[in-house]
Design a protein around this motif. Structure first.
Motif, PDB file in Angstrom:
ATOM      1  N   ARG A   4       8.010  -4.311   0.204  1.00  0.00           N
ATOM      2  CA  ARG A   4       7.939  -3.988   1.633  1.00  0.00           C
ATOM      3  C   ARG A   4       9.324  -3.804   2.239  1.00  0.00           C
ATOM      4  N   THR A   5      10.230  -4.700   1.921  1.00  0.00           N
ATOM      5  CA  THR A   5      11.600  -4.600   2.433  1.00  0.00           C
ATOM      6  C   THR A   5      12.269  -3.326   1.931  1.00  0.00           C
ATOM      7  N   LEU A   6      12.111  -3.044   0.642  1.00  0.00           N
ATOM      8  CA  LEU A   6      12.707  -1.837   0.075  1.00  0.00           C
ATOM      9  C   LEU A   6      12.100  -0.580   0.690  1.00  0.00           C
ATOM     10  N   GLN A   7      10.798  -0.585   0.905  1.00  0.00           N
ATOM     11  CA  GLN A   7      10.150   0.581   1.515  1.00  0.00           C
ATOM     12  C   GLN A   7      10.670   0.806   2.937  1.00  0.00           C
ATOM     13  N   GLN A   8      10.847  -0.273   3.691  1.00  0.00           N
ATOM     14  CA  GLN A   8      11.368  -0.134   5.053  1.00  0.00           C
ATOM     15  C   GLN A   8      12.771   0.464   5.047  1.00  0.00           C
ATOM     16  N   ARG A   9      13.576   0.105   4.063  1.00  0.00           N
ATOM     17  CA  ARG A   9      14.922   0.675   3.950  1.00  0.00           C
ATOM     18  C   ARG A   9      14.875   2.122   3.475  1.00  0.00           C
ATOM     19  N   LEU A  10      13.986   2.396   2.544  1.00  0.00           N
ATOM     20  CA  LEU A  10      13.934   3.724   1.921  1.00  0.00           C
ATOM     21  C   LEU A  10      13.322   4.809   2.795  1.00  0.00           C
ATOM     22  N   THR A  11      12.327   4.477   3.564  1.00  0.00           N
ATOM     23  CA  THR A  11      11.587   5.498   4.304  1.00  0.00           C
ATOM     24  C   THR A  11      12.499   6.401   5.138  1.00  0.00           C
ATOM     25  N   PRO A  12      13.382   5.863   5.985  1.00  0.00           N
ATOM     26  CA  PRO A  12      14.248   6.775   6.750  1.00  0.00           C
ATOM     27  C   PRO A  12      15.249   7.519   5.866  1.00  0.00           C
ATOM     28  N   LEU A  13      15.665   6.913   4.762  1.00  0.00           N
ATOM     29  CA  LEU A  13      16.606   7.575   3.862  1.00  0.00           C
ATOM     30  C   LEU A  13      15.947   8.744   3.129  1.00  0.00           C
ATOM     31  N   VAL A  14      14.702   8.566   2.742  1.00  0.00           N
ATOM     32  CA  VAL A  14      13.960   9.651   2.096  1.00  0.00           C
ATOM     33  C   VAL A  14      13.722  10.780   3.099  1.00  0.00           C
TER      34      VAL A  14
ATOM     35  N   GLN B 239      21.541  19.550  -6.310  1.00  0.00           N
ATOM     36  CA  GLN B 239      21.535  19.579  -4.850  1.00  0.00           C
ATOM     37  C   GLN B 239      20.532  18.594  -4.260  1.00  0.00           C
ATOM     38  N   ALA B 240      20.563  17.379  -4.797  1.00  0.00           N
ATOM     39  CA  ALA B 240      19.686  16.309  -4.317  1.00  0.00           C
ATOM     40  C   ALA B 240      20.525  15.270  -3.577  1.00  0.00           C
ATOM     41  N   SER B 241      19.892  14.562  -2.678  1.00  0.00           N
ATOM     42  CA  SER B 241      20.544  13.416  -2.042  1.00  0.00           C
ATOM     43  C   SER B 241      20.464  12.240  -2.991  1.00  0.00           C
ATOM     44  N   LEU B 242      21.526  11.477  -3.051  1.00  0.00           N
ATOM     45  CA  LEU B 242      21.553  10.280  -3.884  1.00  0.00           C
ATOM     46  C   LEU B 242      21.398   9.077  -2.974  1.00  0.00           C
ATOM     47  N   ILE B 243      20.385   8.274  -3.245  1.00  0.00           N
ATOM     48  CA  ILE B 243      20.111   7.083  -2.442  1.00  0.00           C
ATOM     49  C   ILE B 243      20.262   5.865  -3.338  1.00  0.00           C
ATOM     50  N   ALA B 244      21.292   5.072  -3.079  1.00  0.00           N
ATOM     51  CA  ALA B 244      21.527   3.837  -3.829  1.00  0.00           C
ATOM     52  C   ALA B 244      21.464   2.678  -2.847  1.00  0.00           C
ATOM     53  N   LEU B 245      20.642   1.691  -3.166  1.00  0.00           N
ATOM     54  CA  LEU B 245      20.544   0.547  -2.279  1.00  0.00           C
ATOM     55  C   LEU B 245      20.352  -0.741  -3.059  1.00  0.00           C
ATOM     56  N   PRO B 246      20.789  -1.852  -2.467  1.00  0.00           N
ATOM     57  CA  PRO B 246      20.614  -3.144  -3.140  1.00  0.00           C
ATOM     58  C   PRO B 246      19.124  -3.416  -3.364  1.00  0.00           C
ATOM     59  N   ALA B 247      18.769  -3.725  -4.589  1.00  0.00           N
ATOM     60  CA  ALA B 247      17.358  -3.941  -4.905  1.00  0.00           C
ATOM     61  C   ALA B 247      17.113  -5.283  -5.564  1.00  0.00           C
TER      62      ALA B 247
ATOM     63  N   ALA C 256      14.819  -8.008  -3.887  1.00  0.00           N
ATOM     64  CA  ALA C 256      14.123  -7.528  -2.690  1.00  0.00           C
ATOM     65  C   ALA C 256      12.669  -7.207  -3.036  1.00  0.00           C
ATOM     66  N   ASN C 257      11.792  -7.432  -2.067  1.00  0.00           N
ATOM     67  CA  ASN C 257      10.382  -7.127  -2.306  1.00  0.00           C
ATOM     68  C   ASN C 257      10.065  -5.675  -1.935  1.00  0.00           C
TER      69      ASN C 257
ATOM     70  N   PRO D 234      14.490  -1.954 -10.331  1.00  0.00           N
ATOM     71  CA  PRO D 234      13.346  -2.707 -10.840  1.00  0.00           C
ATOM     72  C   PRO D 234      12.016  -2.132 -10.345  1.00  0.00           C
ATOM     73  N   ASP D 235      10.940  -2.743 -10.807  1.00  0.00           N
ATOM     74  CA  ASP D 235       9.599  -2.269 -10.455  1.00  0.00           C
ATOM     75  C   ASP D 235       9.389  -2.198  -8.951  1.00  0.00           C
ATOM     76  N   ALA D 236       9.926  -3.158  -8.209  1.00  0.00           N
ATOM     77  CA  ALA D 236       9.758  -3.151  -6.749  1.00  0.00           C
ATOM     78  C   ALA D 236      10.395  -1.912  -6.131  1.00  0.00           C
TER      79      ALA D 236
END
Length: 115
Positions: free
Chosen positions: A95-105, A81-89, A92-93, A20-22
């Protein structure tokens, strides 16, 4: 000059498939914060083409979408040859998604450009 006429500069890119947009906004913030990478969005129908053109170091999508066709998304990431990042969205708002994504990125960036 001995320099070639056309030089290719590698552009740091992250692709977000679906929403989603978030999730899109959180990915934009995380990619910019961690690597100053650009962000490309893609619908499922255009994802393979956009990913092939962009050659991102990370592909981000919701867990819900990933579960729809996990093998296909895994293959797409492997092909470029990219990393695939899938997370529950769902629900979620940003800010929460960004906090989860930042270390994964950051991990995806390090993995892609190590060596």
């Amino acid at each position: 000059s001995n320099r070639p006429t056309i030089e290719h500069a590698q552009v740091l890119t992250v692709v977000v498939i679906g929403g989603p947009d978030a999730l899109v906004e959180a990915a934009r913030r995380a990619a910019s914060l961690v690597t100053n990478a650009g962000l490309i969005t893609a619908e499922v129908a255009t994802a393979a083409t956009k990913v092939a053109r962009a050659r991102p170091f990370a592909i981000i999508l919701s867990d819900e979408l990933y579960c729809f066709d996990a093998a296909e998304f895994d293959a797409l990431a492997r092909d470029v040859q990219a990393s695939l990042i899938a997370l529950p969205a769902d629900g979620a708002n940003v800010r929460t998604l960004q906090q989860r994504l930042t270390p994964l990125v950051m991990d995806a960036y390090r993995e892609h450009f190590r060596g």
